[in-house]
Design a protein around this motif. Structure first.
Motif, PDB file in Angstrom:
ATOM      1  N   GLN A 126       0.910  23.016  19.916  1.00 38.21           N
ATOM      2  CA  GLN A 126       1.122  21.846  20.774  1.00 38.21           C
ATOM      3  C   GLN A 126       2.054  22.163  21.935  1.00 38.21           C
ATOM      4  N   MET A 127       2.992  23.081  21.715  1.00 30.75           N
ATOM      5  CA  MET A 127       3.931  23.448  22.773  1.00 30.75           C
ATOM      6  C   MET A 127       3.215  24.051  23.979  1.00 30.75           C
ATOM      7  N   ILE A 128       2.085  24.698  23.745  1.00 30.91           N
ATOM      8  CA  ILE A 128       1.369  25.370  24.834  1.00 30.91           C
ATOM      9  C   ILE A 128       0.866  24.367  25.863  1.00 30.91           C
ATOM     10  N   SER A 129       0.357  23.233  25.389  1.00 35.76           N
ATOM     11  CA  SER A 129      -0.214  22.254  26.307  1.00 35.76           C
ATOM     12  C   SER A 129       0.687  21.057  26.552  1.00 35.76           C
ATOM     13  N   ALA A 130       1.905  21.046  25.983  1.00 38.43           N
ATOM     14  CA  ALA A 130       2.804  19.899  26.127  1.00 38.43           C
ATOM     15  C   ALA A 130       3.507  19.916  27.484  1.00 38.43           C
ATOM     16  N   SER A 131       3.947  18.734  27.913  1.00 44.62           N
ATOM     17  CA  SER A 131       4.763  18.636  29.116  1.00 44.62           C
ATOM     18  C   SER A 131       6.156  19.159  28.817  1.00 44.62           C
ATOM     19  N   ASN A 132       6.928  19.424  29.852  1.00 44.79           N
ATOM     20  CA  ASN A 132       8.276  19.948  29.646  1.00 44.79           C
ATOM     21  C   ASN A 132       9.125  19.002  28.819  1.00 44.79           C
ATOM     22  N   ALA A 133       8.950  17.693  29.037  1.00 43.99           N
ATOM     23  CA  ALA A 133       9.733  16.710  28.288  1.00 43.99           C
ATOM     24  C   ALA A 133       9.392  16.744  26.803  1.00 43.99           C
ATOM     25  N   GLU A 134       8.096  16.913  26.475  1.00 45.90           N
ATOM     26  CA  GLU A 134       7.671  16.939  25.077  1.00 45.90           C
ATOM     27  C   GLU A 134       7.981  18.267  24.411  1.00 45.90           C
ATOM     28  N   LYS A 135       7.963  19.331  25.191  1.00 47.15           N
ATOM     29  CA  LYS A 135       8.082  20.674  24.637  1.00 47.15           C
ATOM     30  C   LYS A 135       9.394  20.881  23.895  1.00 47.15           C
ATOM     31  N   GLN A 136      10.500  20.345  24.422  1.00 50.86           N
ATOM     32  CA  GLN A 136      11.798  20.559  23.800  1.00 50.86           C
ATOM     33  C   GLN A 136      11.851  19.957  22.402  1.00 50.86           C
ATOM     34  N   ALA A 137      11.300  18.748  22.245  1.00 46.45           N
ATOM     35  CA  ALA A 137      11.308  18.112  20.928  1.00 46.45           C
ATOM     36  C   ALA A 137      10.442  18.891  19.941  1.00 46.45           C
ATOM     37  N   LEU A 138       9.302  19.357  20.397  1.00 44.66           N
ATOM     38  CA  LEU A 138       8.426  20.149  19.535  1.00 44.66           C
ATOM     39  C   LEU A 138       9.097  21.451  19.116  1.00 44.66           C
ATOM     40  N   GLU A 139       9.750  22.105  20.069  1.00 46.97           N
ATOM     41  CA  GLU A 139      10.421  23.374  19.768  1.00 46.97           C
ATOM     42  C   GLU A 139      11.558  23.177  18.781  1.00 46.97           C
ATOM     43  N   THR A 140      12.320  22.107  18.944  1.00 41.36           N
ATOM     44  CA  THR A 140      13.441  21.844  18.035  1.00 41.36           C
ATOM     45  C   THR A 140      12.961  21.656  16.609  1.00 41.36           C
ATOM     46  N   ARG A 141      11.871  20.893  16.449  1.00 37.82           N
ATOM     47  CA  ARG A 141      11.368  20.663  15.096  1.00 37.82           C
ATOM     48  C   ARG A 141      10.804  21.948  14.495  1.00 37.82           C
ATOM     49  N   ALA A 142      10.056  22.707  15.283  1.00 44.01           N
ATOM     50  CA  ALA A 142       9.503  23.967  14.777  1.00 44.01           C
ATOM     51  C   ALA A 142      10.613  24.937  14.402  1.00 44.01           C
ATOM     52  N   LEU A 143      11.677  24.987  15.201  1.00 43.46           N
ATOM     53  CA  LEU A 143      12.808  25.863  14.904  1.00 43.46           C
ATOM     54  C   LEU A 143      13.489  25.464  13.606  1.00 43.46           C
ATOM     55  N   ASN A 144      13.738  24.180  13.425  1.00 45.26           N
ATOM     56  CA  ASN A 144      14.420  23.716  12.211  1.00 45.26           C
ATOM     57  C   ASN A 144      13.596  24.026  10.963  1.00 45.26           C
ATOM     58  N   LEU A 145      12.283  23.840  11.050  1.00 43.00           N
ATOM     59  CA  LEU A 145      11.431  24.166   9.899  1.00 43.00           C
ATOM     60  C   LEU A 145      11.417  25.670   9.630  1.00 43.00           C
TER      61      LEU A 145
END
Length: 1017
Positions: A605-624
């Motif tokens: 999802q990070m590949i096609s996400a906007s910059n605003a969405e990407k940070q939240a996705l990255e944070t969750r993926a990192l925590n997992l």
């Protein structure tokens, strides 16, 4: 410390992942491309046996537990240094690309302790290996990449870097680490990785590499599979197995469980007449599970659930497909030929209910027809002719080509020409980045997304390594599709066909999953644009604390003419009890499955996400990733260093880069290049020992002038993927083959010389060339490399007498040929018949036996006196084997697998066993069937040959051009005037037979001279 990490996906147009800033040029007079060649050749010339190094692998085990498609694999290698001095041991494992490493540890079980991190002994251990301190286990810990990288960078700045590298091939990545082992010391390496097996073309596939590089006293591989739905079929395949090794393989299976064990003895591992191991290749397990036309299977374990959805029996939805084909100049030659071959085969596979069109493009885009047309026989034939006539020239205008395809679908939709409920697909094939029209990747992605507007799915195929897969990946994910790399090889045509087969049969559109909100939470992705035949949708989540005793689910989708809803439910208590057998599972595997699936989807999802969405996705993926100890593009694994000692390594989870053949410098000093050379001269304390085939960054950017600038060479080869100019190097290399092991026969050299100017030119992947000779500061005598390109005083010249060519024999009398076919005729007065084919038009049905469920067809070229292809088809199991002079293609469940002649193969499919030996003899056998053999005969009368064994098993209904001779054959007496001639009658037809001298090809080249009754057909 040991640092293992993975880079984030690359951005189009940026530097390759992990290279830091732009790659620094080499020192003056030291071109990156050529200098390592001599260095690697020297390594190849040292042919000492592996055991002479002193490092002995005394135990190697691979234990893989597959529970409900989730595989947990542990690779353990135990080595001992039997030398009197310290030696270097290398642990090397190839693991699937989709796998996440979860742990790596090194255990020194010796009593000896090393006093220094850098030992005084010359040679065995350099800055590129780890000093292991005895008696301690060094486990891995997962850290955020930035924090771990800071530690690593500090160590590199102190000059304490080592070479752990992970490289990628088609399906695998490589993990490698080297350690220094004290005399008599024992070291244990253990690597753990996990992956969710993906269903493709009706099967799950578990791939394991077996490459110990030496004989191992205790070698064992165990695969345990547990599938509550029940195992519908199970098959194994190996590229190293022989009939002798087959005795070491045991497969046991019941309704829900299977156990595959491979445990060869030392004598079974040994290659005939040598002390080397024959174990070198892939071991593959394929299986599927029972399923019905239902809402799928919900499985529950330790408070988590997974929902597998792949209903059987659904009709295929008609599709509207537009093929967008790159015909730019870079596609010329074999690329466009293979594309045309694949496209013609794909057109033949279209359903009559489908509609299609073709768009070809270079600098401009043009459609074949103004509108989509039905896939009638007439239209398909016209399209085949159009595809075969495509000529390459010009640049690459991807933007206009895809927009044209979208407009064609829009136009058909507006005119109500698209069938209701059909699926619309655009399939783009290109081999390069955009060079004409709109060339900005971001704007192209924006234009295409706006044009498609969520109505169609875009699938992107990148042919070769001159195209940015990151660009294509975002283009596809933005529009509900996916991206695939097509590797330039002899089987590129099959790769294209296989991809099409994956998307050829859509079953449902707009698929959504619904669960009671009071029962589940943290559910992974639950809506999907398409479900294809042979694939599977997986959804996972967590049960709430107060969830109901029964978990229910609804799956909604659209068939061709109606909406459909599937309902299913699962008892929580019964499912929890199902997974209590500890032999077939590992603790809390379903929770880890959920985490794995969620991380993979977040990264996507990070590949096609906007910059605003990407940070939240990255944070969750990192925590997992941190919580579940997965090495992902966002994390690194750190192995704690011994107290008071300093060492560090870095490895990356490779990503598909723009150019596979670029060289990357590993940060920190490299005093030796130990990952290339003849495999027999290296010690590999693990199941892999091949040269990395695709390297990403292995550390931060190196110094501007590294002390030993030997870059790692990409390509699955013994030596770099280049050919050297013979005018310069013939006297040095004396016939040593510098080509990649799997390199195609026709290949443009990466390094060539001008015979007039004697300049050395390096060909770039982009097609440009660089004059390497300009970097040489001093002139060199003719026939020698410039001084700046010579590696120093280590050059060794070796001269050997020419060896006789294998498979030829001067004893074979001139003029004696092998017949087209030799038939063994049991229970007849003549037990052998030689058949020559003199008249043939079109494909021939050689054999057909409905009771045996087998048919053999072929195309015979009378002017060349050889078969151009032979095809064997089995009805049960449904299997097709097609042999051509270049390779063999095995097709099962719409999946194509290509095998080169004379490469070992051992595949056990329920009902049929396929084996191929080093001579190229491919045998298709089963206990109650005739054995059919195929052989690439290279003796006199060369060409494909057919062999038949156990022919007494033919039924009375056997027929065909050759099959007729297994009916009642009546032989007449020899002619009175000439006893070398006689007549035979079969099924009312008479043939004249002549006794002639022929070559028996059945045991391979050069053949044996025989006297044989021969007939002409």
């Amino acid at each position: 410390m040991l640092l293992i990490h993975s880079p984030p996906p690359p951005k189009f147009g940026s530097n390759p992942p992990g290279t830091g800033a732009q790659m620094q040029p080499s020192a003056p007079g030291r071109p990156w491309g050529l200098a390592p060649v001599l260095f690697l050749l020297l390594a190849a010339l040292h042919t000492a046996a592996a055991q002479k190094n002193g490092i002995n692998i005394y135990s190697l085990s691979v234990d893989s537990k597959v529970s409900s498609r989730f595989a947990h694999t542990v690779v353990t290698s135990r080595v001992v240094n039997r030398a009197s001095v310290m030696q270097e041991a290398t642990f090397q494992v190839e693991l699937p690309k989709r796998a996440f490493i979860t742990n790596f540890s090194i255990v020194d079980r010796s009593l000896a302790w090393l006093a220094e991190a850098r030992h005084p002994h010359p040679g065995p251990c350099t800055e590129s290996c780890i000093q292991v301190i005895g008696g301690v286990t060094y486990p891995g810990n997962i850290k955020e990449k930035a924090a771990a990288q800071e530690q690593y960078s500090a160590a590199v700045a102190r000059g304490e870097s080592a070479g752990l590298v992970k490289a990628s091939g088609r399906k695998t990545e490589q993990f490698q680490v080297s350690v220094s082992v004290a005399p008599a010391a024992k070291v244990t390496f253990e690597l753990v990785y996990e992956e969710l097996l993906k269903r493709c073309l009706g099967a799950y596939e578990l791939l394991l590499k077996v490459q110990p590089q030496q004989l191992v006293k205790h070698l064992q591989m165990d695969i345990h599979i547990f599938e509550p739905q029940g195992i519908s079929f199970l098959e194994t395949e190996s590229t190293f197995m022989t009939n002798e090794l087959a005795d070491a393989l045991t497969v046991s299976q019941n309704k829900t469980k299977a156990h595959i064990q491979f445990k060869p003895t030392l004598s079974q591992q040994m290659s005939p007449g040598q002390q080397d191991t024959v174990l070198d290749g892939n071991f593959i397990v394929r299986y599927d599970v029972h399923r019905t036309i239902s809402g799928g299977s919900i499985q529950i374990e330790s408070g988590y659930f997974v929902h597998y959805f792949a209903p059987e029996g659904l009709p295929t939805i008609p599709k509207n497909v537009i093929f967008v084909i790159d015909k730019s100049g870079s596609m010329s030659g074999r690329k466009i030929e293979q594309t045309q071959e694949a496209l013609i085969k794909i057109l033949d596979d279209l359903s009559p209910n489908d509609q299609f069109n073709l768009v070809s493009f270079s600098g401009e885009a043009a459609q074949w027809k103004p509108l989509l047309v039905p896939a009638s026989a007439e239209n398909v034939n016209q399209a085949r002719s159009y595809a075969a006539s495509i000529q390459t020239q010009g640049g690459t205008n991807i933007n206009d080509a895809v927009l044209l395809a979208a407009r064609l679908l829009d136009s058909a939709n507006q005119k109500e020409l698209l069938p209701e409920g059909s699926a619309s697909l655009i399939i783009l094939l290109t081999d390069g980045d955009p060079t004409m029209g709109e060339t900005n990747p971001a704007r192209i992605q924006k234009n295409v997304k706006e044009a498609i507007d969520g109505q169609y799915s875009l699938f992107c195929l990148g042919f070769g390594f001159d195209v940015s897969l990151a660009f294509l990946e975002k283009l596809a994910l933005d529009n509900g599709g996916l991206t695939r790399r097509i590797y330039e090889d002899s089987d590129s045509t099959l790769q294209l066909q296989d991809f099409y087969q994956e998307v050829a049969n859509p079953l449902l559109t707009v698929v959504t999953f619904e669960y009671p909100s009071n029962a589940v939470e943290e559910v992974s992705r639950d809506n999907f644009r398409l479900l294809f035949k042979g694939s599977e949708i997986v959804v996972a989540g967590k049960l709430r604390d107060q969830s109901p005793e029964v978990l229910s689910a609804k799956v909604r989708g659209q068939l061709r003419m109606q909406n459909i809803t599937f309902q299913t439910e699962s008892s929580v208590a019964e499912q929890e009890n199902e997974f209590q057998n500890p032999k077939y599972i590992f603790h809390s595997f379903m929770e880890r499955l959920w985490a794995y699936l969620t991380i993979q989807q977040l990264l996507e999802q990070m590949i096609s996400a906007s910059n605003a969405e990407k940070q939240a996705l990255e944070t969750r993926a990192l925590n997992l990733s941190l919580h579940y100890s997965f090495v992902t593009p966002l994390t690194s694994m750190v192995v704690t260093k011994p107290e008071g000692k300093e060492w560090s390594e870095v490895a990356e989870k490779p990503v598909e880069t723009k150019n596979k053949h670029k060289n990357f410098y590993l940060g920190g000093p490299l005093s030796r290049f130990r990952t290339a050379g003849d495999r027999r001269s290296r010690i590999t304390a693990g199941p892999s020992g091949k040269t990395p085939s695709d390297l990403g960054r292995a550390g931060p950017q190196g110094p501007l002038n590294p002390p030993h600038p030997y870059p790692l060479m990409a390509g699955k080869s013994r030596l770099p993927d280049m050919l050297l100019a013979p005018s310069i190097l013939d006297q040095v290399f004396l016939g040593v083959d510098l080509r990649a092991e799997d390199a195609p026969q026709a290949r443009v050299p990466a390094v060539a010389s001008d015979p007039i100017t004697r300049r050395i030119w390096e060909r770039k992947a982009s097609g440009s060339s660089t004059d390497l000779s300009q970097s040489a500061k001093t002139a060199s005598p003719p026939g020698q490399l410039p001084a700046s390109l010579r590696p120093g005083p280590l050059l060794v010249l070796v001269s050997q007498p020419a060896l006789p060519t294998l498979g030829t024999s001067a004893a074979v009398p001139a003029g004696i040929q092998a017949p087209a076919v030799i038939l063994m005729l049991p229970r007849q007065s003549v037990d052998r018949l030689c058949v020559d084919i003199k008249h043939s038009q079109g494909p021939m049905k050689l054999l057909s036996d409905p009771d045996q469920g087998v048919e053999v067809t072929a195309q015979y070229e009378t002017e060349k006196a050889r078969f151009s292809w032979i095809e064997v088809t089995f009805k049960n199991p449904q299997l097709q084997v097609r042999a051509i002079p270049e390779h063999v293609v095995v097709t099962r469940n719409r999946r194509n697998s290509a095998y080169k002649w004379k490469e070992t193969l051992f595949s056990v499919i329920p009902g049929v066993k396929l084996t191929m030996d080093k001579a190229g003899l491919l045998l298709l056998s089963s206990p109650d069937r005739v054995t059919i053999g195929l052989l690439p005969w290279d003796g006199p009368g060369e060409g494909l040959r057919l062999l038949l064994r156990d022919t007494h098993r033919f039924s009375s209904r056997v027929g065909g051009t050759l099959g007729q001779f297994y009916q009642d054959v009546l032989w007449g007496p020899p002619a009175t005037a000439d006893d070398s001639k006689r007549m035979l009658r079969v099924q009312g037809l008479e043939y004249s037979a002549t006794r002639l001298l022929k070559l028996d090809y059945q045991e391979g080249s050069p053949g044996t001279e025989i006297s044989c009754w021969s007939v002409e057909l």
